[in-house]
Design an enzyme around this catalytic site. Structure first.
Site, PDB file in Angstrom:
ATOM      1  CG  ASN A  49      26.784  17.163  -2.755  1.00 13.85           C
ATOM      2  OD1 ASN A  49      25.538  17.004  -2.196  1.00 13.85           O
ATOM      3  ND2 ASN A  49      27.140  17.256  -4.092  1.00 13.85           N
ATOM      4  CD  GLU A  51      27.899  20.020  -7.408  1.00 12.13           C
ATOM      5  OE1 GLU A  51      27.397  20.275  -8.477  1.00 12.13           O
ATOM      6  OE2 GLU A  51      28.116  18.787  -7.419  1.00 12.13           O
ATOM      7  CD  GLU A  62      31.971  13.628   2.792  1.00 18.62           C
ATOM      8  OE1 GLU A  62      31.519  14.619   2.187  1.00 18.62           O
ATOM      9  OE2 GLU A  62      32.151  12.688   2.268  1.00 18.62           O
ATOM     10  CB  CYS A  96      35.695  15.325   3.766  1.00 20.74           C
ATOM     11  SG  CYS A  96      34.937  16.549   2.911  1.00 20.74           S
TER      12      CYS A  96
HETATM   13  N1  THU Z   1      31.386  15.318  -2.459  1.00 17.38           N
HETATM   14  C1  THU Z   1      31.120  15.285  -1.503  1.00 17.38           C
HETATM   15  O1  THU Z   1      30.102  15.727  -0.973  1.00 17.38           O
HETATM   16  N2  THU Z   1      31.777  14.415  -0.347  1.00 17.38           N
HETATM   17  C2  THU Z   1      32.946  13.764  -0.878  1.00 17.38           C
HETATM   18  O2  THU Z   1      33.786  13.423   0.311  1.00 17.38           O
HETATM   19  C3  THU Z   1      33.515  13.950  -2.019  1.00 17.38           C
HETATM   20  C4  THU Z   1      32.771  14.796  -3.088  1.00 17.38           C
HETATM   21  C5  THU Z   1      30.589  16.163  -3.620  1.00 17.38           C
HETATM   22  C6  THU Z   1      31.339  17.432  -4.118  1.00 17.38           C
HETATM   23  C7  THU Z   1      30.868  17.507  -5.394  1.00 17.38           C
HETATM   24  O3  THU Z   1      29.615  18.487  -5.063  1.00 17.38           O
HETATM   25  C8  THU Z   1      30.190  16.036  -5.861  1.00 17.38           C
HETATM   26  O4  THU Z   1      30.405  15.155  -4.682  1.00 17.38           O
HETATM   27  C9  THU Z   1      31.030  15.537  -7.040  1.00 17.38           C
HETATM   28  O5  THU Z   1      32.367  15.558  -6.675  1.00 17.38           O
END
Ligand code: THU
Length: 138
Positions: A49, A51, A62, A96
């Site tokens: 992830n 941000e 994902e 996702c």
């Molecule tokens: N996040 C993911 O990477 N995958 C998911 O399926 C759900 C959420 C990340 C997004 C964000 O950076 C952090 O988790 C908190 O929501």
């Protein structure tokens, strides 16, 4: 992990995902997520992830893995391991699930089970009756 990383079983794929966790860029949530996407030829594509200060621009691990894999020319996918730096198992969010279904309807999710073992769940079980338009039928 490199573009040529290969794996042979669920625990190995999960271990590859875990190794990616330090690459996650999650300064706002501190919730690190990593994904390892195995394509039909055994190549494993990494995702974390990332941000943004404009929070809505954040990309999940994902979809990051899937988009990178597509950009490398992969078209068929077998398994996707997902891990986070806490609270296991971590299941892909609804957005996702939708995007994965459009490109990998037969995908098997490889997750950490609450007991520390490995759980494998078909994507189809997580997104029954998906919306599909241009993409292939499930
Ligand atoms: N996040 C993911 O990477 N995958 C998911 O399926 C759900 C959420 C990340 C997004 C964000 O950076 C952090 O988790 C908190 O929501």
């Amino acid at each position: 992990m490199t573009d040529s990383a290969r794996t042979s079983d669920g625990p190995a794929l999960l271990a590859q995902a875990k190794a990616l966790l330090p690459r996650a860029a999650a300064p706002y949530s501190t919730f690190r997520v990593a994904a390892a996407l195995e394509d039909a030829s055994g190549v494993v594509h990494p995702g974390v992830n990332v941000e943004s200060a404009s929070l809505g621009l954040t990309i999940c691990a994902e979809r990051n893995a899937l988009f990178g894999a597509l950009a490398r020319g992969a078209t068929e996918f077998r398994r996707l391991a997902v891990v986070a730096n806490r609270s296991k198992p971590v299941l892909p969010c609804g957005a996702c699930r939708q995007v994965l279904m459009e490109h990998a309807p037969d995908l098997l999710l490889v997750l950490e089970a609450p007991d520390g073992g490995v759980e494998e769940i078909p994507l189809r079980d997580l997104l029954p009756r998906p919306f599909l338009s241009w993409s292939r039928e499930p």
